[in-house]
Scaffold this active site. Structure first.
Site, mmCIF file in Angstrom:
data_model
loop_
_atom_site.group_PDB
_atom_site.id
_atom_site.type_symbol
_atom_site.label_atom_id
_atom_site.label_comp_id
_atom_site.label_asym_id
_atom_site.label_seq_id
_atom_site.Cartn_x
_atom_site.Cartn_y
_atom_site.Cartn_z
ATOM 1 N N ASN A 63 0.851 -1.196 0.000
ATOM 2 C CA ASN A 63 0.000 0.000 0.000
ATOM 3 C C ASN A 63 0.884 1.242 0.000
ATOM 4 O OD1 ASN A 63 -2.437 1.586 0.400
ATOM 5 N ND2 ASN A 63 -1.799 1.855 2.525
ATOM 6 N N HIS A 67 0.815 5.112 1.523
ATOM 7 C CA HIS A 67 0.105 5.929 2.509
ATOM 8 C C HIS A 67 0.735 7.321 2.516
ATOM 9 C CE1 HIS A 67 -2.291 6.745 6.067
ATOM 10 N NE2 HIS A 67 -1.224 7.325 6.600
ATOM 11 N N SER A 92 4.790 6.840 2.349
ATOM 12 C CA SER A 92 5.412 5.554 2.680
ATOM 13 C C SER A 92 4.759 4.458 1.853
ATOM 14 C CB SER A 92 5.186 5.209 4.158
ATOM 15 O OG SER A 92 5.573 6.262 5.012
ATOM 16 N N ASP A 145 -2.435 0.601 8.520
ATOM 17 C CA ASP A 145 -1.274 1.475 8.295
ATOM 18 C C ASP A 145 -0.104 1.166 9.236
ATOM 19 O OD1 ASP A 145 -2.809 2.760 6.357
ATOM 20 O OD2 ASP A 145 -3.543 4.267 7.768
ATOM 21 N N GLU A 178 4.890 10.498 -4.388
ATOM 22 C CA GLU A 178 4.240 9.178 -4.452
ATOM 23 C C GLU A 178 4.435 8.557 -5.836
ATOM 24 O OE1 GLU A 178 0.217 8.759 -2.918
ATOM 25 O OE2 GLU A 178 0.426 10.594 -1.764
HETATM 26 C C1 GAR Z 1 -2.944 9.051 -2.608
HETATM 27 O O1 GAR Z 1 -2.449 10.236 -2.035
HETATM 28 C C2 GAR Z 1 -2.711 7.874 -1.684
HETATM 29 O O2 GAR Z 1 -1.502 7.945 -0.973
HETATM 30 C C3 GAR Z 1 -3.882 8.002 -0.754
HETATM 31 O O3 GAR Z 1 -4.961 8.358 -1.571
HETATM 32 C C4 GAR Z 1 -4.476 9.100 -2.703
HETATM 33 C C5 GAR Z 1 -4.992 8.426 -3.944
HETATM 34 O O4 GAR Z 1 -4.714 9.207 -5.078
HETATM 35 N N1 GAR Z 1 -4.120 6.779 -0.060
HETATM 36 C C6 GAR Z 1 -4.608 6.699 1.160
HETATM 37 O O5 GAR Z 1 -4.919 7.668 1.818
HETATM 38 C C7 GAR Z 1 -4.757 5.288 1.717
HETATM 39 N N2 GAR Z 1 -5.135 5.312 3.076
HETATM 40 P P1 GAR Z 1 -4.737 8.569 -6.517
HETATM 41 O O6 GAR Z 1 -6.088 7.867 -6.674
HETATM 42 O O7 GAR Z 1 -4.632 9.735 -7.444
HETATM 43 O O8 GAR Z 1 -3.585 7.611 -6.641
#
Ligand code: GAR
Length: 207
Positions: free
Chosen positions: A114, A116, A143, A152, A181
């Protein structure tokens, strides 16, 4: 021509726009990338990321969680069936916003990762950028971790840091983290898919 080691058949699970999914699909295009993205699966049939995946030529599927009315394991069994039919070996959560049960996590242990949006163990759960601003930290980030039953809390494979700047609000900070990310996740996926990063109990072993 000799072929290289088999690429891991990988599913990306999304709930929304799928920008991380797009960066992973891009990174996995070269034939020597150790993961092959063969499926994008969503719990939300309306997720924008599904259309983006289809445009990129990736097979898509949706298992709507709503008809399961809170029976999370039944929902996960339906997802698991789709993963099995697609002969998936590795599951990558990218903005997948359903909490997974121990049943699913245990079934995919060591093959489930995952991303986060915080420097774990700081700021688990939701609204991580708000949490970071409220805590007044000077550094924030993201992360990639192996998923374990506790939310998490899994061992971290890789992290990327960004500064928190004067004048930051949640959106500005989120955008700065998201850029990282998109770079970090493909690197971490390559490590896991190639067997260079392996889950061993509470930690990650490097080979
Ligand atoms: C990202 O920032 C990811 O890290 C977060 O949601 C967003 C998804 O964006 N994930 C979480 O918060 C998981 N708990 P994306 O759909 O554009 O990849």
């Amino acid at each position: 021509m000799s072929s290289g080691p088999a690429r891991k058949r990988t599913a990306i699970l999304i709930s929304g726009r799928g920008s991380n999914m797009v960066s992973l699909v891009e990174a996995a295009k070269p034939a020597d990338f150790p993961a092959e993205i063969t499926l994008v699966l969503s719990n939300a049939p309306e997720a924008g990321g599904l259309a983006r995946a289809a445009e990129a030529g990736i097979a898509t599927a949706a298992v709507d969680h709503r008809p399961f009315r809170g029976d999370r394991e039944a929902f996960e069994r339906a997802m698991d069936e789709v993963l099995r039919i697609n002969q998936i070996e590795l599951v990558v959560l990218a903005g997948f916003m359903r909490v997974l049960t121990p049943w699913f996590v245990t079934r995919w242990q060591g093959r489930l990762i995952n991303i986060h949006p915080s420097l774990l163990p700081l700021f688990r759960g939701t609204h991580t950028h708000r949490q970071a601003l409220e805590a007044g930290v000077a550094e924030h980030g993201c992360s990639v971790h192996f998923v374990v039953p506790e939310l998490d809390a899994g061992p971290v494979i890789a992290q990327a840091k960004v500064p928190v700047l004067p004048g930051d609000d949640e959106d500005k900070l989120a955008a700065r983290v998201l850029e990282q990310e998109h770079k970090l996740y493909p690197l971490a996926l390559a490590e896991v898919a190639s067997g260079r990063a392996v889950l061993a109990g509470d930690s990650v072993i490097r080979r």
